[in-house]
Structures are given as structure tokens and as C-alpha cells.
Design a protein around this motif. Structure first.
Motif, short mmCIF file in Angstrom:
data_model
loop_
_atom_site.label_atom_id
_atom_site.label_comp_id
_atom_site.label_asym_id
_atom_site.label_seq_id
_atom_site.Cartn_x
_atom_site.Cartn_y
_atom_site.Cartn_z
N ASN A 1 0.84 -1.19 0.00
CA ASN A 1 0.00 0.00 0.00
C ASN A 1 0.88 1.25 0.00
O ASN A 1 1.92 1.29 0.65
CB ASN A 1 -0.91 -0.02 1.23
N GLU A 2 0.46 2.27 -0.74
CA GLU A 2 1.30 3.46 -0.89
C GLU A 2 1.64 4.11 0.45
O GLU A 2 2.79 4.47 0.70
CB GLU A 2 0.57 4.47 -1.80
N LYS A 3 0.64 4.25 1.32
CA LYS A 3 0.88 4.89 2.62
C LYS A 3 1.77 4.03 3.50
O LYS A 3 2.64 4.55 4.22
CB LYS A 3 -0.46 5.16 3.32
N VAL A 4 1.55 2.71 3.46
CA VAL A 4 2.37 1.80 4.26
C VAL A 4 3.82 1.86 3.81
O VAL A 4 4.74 1.94 4.63
CB VAL A 4 1.81 0.36 4.16
N GLN A 5 4.04 1.86 2.50
CA GLN A 5 5.40 1.92 2.00
C GLN A 5 6.07 3.27 2.31
O GLN A 5 7.26 3.32 2.61
CB GLN A 5 5.41 1.67 0.49
#
Length: 238
Positions: A162-166
Motif C-alpha cells: 500500500n502506498e501509505k504503508v510503503q
């Protein structure tokens, strides 16, 4: 002497009196009742309105007239929650009830499971604040969402790519290990969109320990507080 009765006359008098009335104590409002015929069912007198019913002692059978049966006591509210509701009566206990498959761990098992988490957090204690603070805030948000809504499948599932997780966790080497230590399992799941590819997904299973997760959140919150209060680094002299 004049006016005195003989013993036989006293016996007749007392016998006559006892044959008419008999005393029934034990808090009865009527006091005296007329004797009943043999085998007849005694009539229950109406409750007295002049005096409140008298409570019976522990050794007496039945209950006083006009008093209903024993009421079920309301739950006692204690400092840790409602007594008798779940294990410990606390919010963590309520969360445990909503996860029927979760394992109940004792204090020593919880300490053993959380010791590696403390070590992982210490290993990044000196990381730059601009990297560490967003990572800790996201971990705290993830853990809190599960604790507050344990039956919501969406909050128990985390796409690693996920973009936010990364953005916030991808740059912290121990983030994946910390999530696994807190109770998450890493599985392969098809990528959304039907491309046929798979991606890593972290899932907090129903059998995972909510107590360990709660301790992990406390470790994160403490590290976040210390990181935010860290003095700014000294600038190098020109």
C-alpha cells in the motif's frame, strides 16, 4: 383465699384460651389467628397497611408478606470495569470476548512475546525523527483500529505494498518484524484487479492474542512520546 382460683381452674382457663387462639410469630402482620380444622388449608391473611413488612431472618422459610421475590442484583461497577463481565471486566477483556478464537496468555507468556518487540524498538531509537515519528504514528493507528473494532475484517488486513504503508514503514527495516511480533501473519494474496499476480498481505488472525497487541501498542506509544520529546540534533559548525 377469696378471688384466687385453684390449679385445676387455672388449667381449664388456660386450656380454654389456647383452644381459641394460637400465636404465629415470625413477622406475621396478623399476630393471632383462629385455629384451622385438621387437614384444612390455612387462609393467608391480607398484608397489613399500617406497618411495613418485617424481613425474615436467614433461618426462616418463605418471605414476609407483601415482599416480592429476591431481585437479581445489578452488576457492580469497579475501577477496572463491570465485575463479572468477561475476564477482568476491562476493555481488553471485552475485546477478548469478541475474539472467541483468541488464545488467552498469562503474564509470563505475554512478557516473553513482547520482549523481542522492546528490543526491536530500541534498535531504531536513534533513527531520524522525520522517519521514525510517521512510522510510529502509523503503527499506533493500525493497532488502535484493531483494538477498537476487533470484529471488523478490514482493519485486520494490511497490504504491505500500500502506498501509505510503503511511505511510512518501508524505510524502517524492523517494521515488518515488529508487525509479525505483534501478532500479524504474512500471507500471499492475489492483487486486486485480477492481474493474476500476488502480493504480501499482513493479517491479524482471529487466533492472535489481543493482549500482546495491546502491549505492542503501549511500546509504540512510549517510543513515540520519547521521539517527539527528543532534542533537535546539533548542527555541525560551519
Amino acid at each position: 383465699k377469696m378471688g384466687n382460683k385453684t390449679s385445676s381452674e387455672k388449667g381449664k382457663s388456660s386450656g380454654s384460651s389456647s383452644s381459641k387462639k394460637a400465636y404465629y410469630g415470625g413477622g406475621q402482620a396478623t399476630g393471632y389467628r383462629e385455629p384451622q380444622e385438621a387437614g384444612a388449608r390455612p387462609q393467608r391473611p391480607p398484608p397489613s397497611t399500617s406497618q411495613p413488612p418485617v424481613a425474615l431472618n436467614a433461618g426462616q422459610a418463605g418471605r414476609p408478606l407483601g415482599v416480592q421475590g429476591q431481585q437479581k442484583p445489578a452488576p457492580r461497577i469497579t475501577g477496572g470495569g463491570v465485575l463479572g463481565y468477561g475476564v477482568g471486566g476491562t476493555k481488553a477483556a471485552a475485546v477478548q470476548r469478541e475474539n472467541p478464537g483468541a488464545r488467552e496468555l498469562d503474564a509470563s507468556a505475554i512478557a516473553e512475546r513482547t520482549a523481542p518487540l522492546r528490543a526491536l524498538m530500541e534498535s531504531v531509537a536513534d533513527a531520524p525523527t522525520e522517519i521514525l515519528i510517521p512510522a510510529l504514528e502509523l503503527l499506533n493507528k493500525i493497532f488502535t483500529a484493531i483494538i477498537d473494532k476487533p470484529t471488523e475484517p478490514k482493519v485486520r488486513r494490511l497490504r504491505w505494498m500500500n502506498e501509505k504503508v510503503q511511505k511510512h514503514l518501508g524505510g524502517v527495516p524492523v517494521a515488518m518484524d515488529f508487525l509479525e511480533g505483534a501478532g500479524f501473519s504474512v500471507i500471499s494474496s492475489p492483487v486486486e484487479g485480477g492481474s493474476g499476480e500476488e502480493e504480501e498481505v499482513l493479517v491479524f488472525e482471529q487466533t492472535a492474542s489481543m493482549a500482546v497487541l495491546s502491549q505492542a501498542r503501549e511500546i509504540v506509544a512510549l517510543a513515540l512520546s520519547r521521539t517527539k520529546s527528543r532534542p533537535p540534533p546539533h548542527e555541525a559548525p560551519p
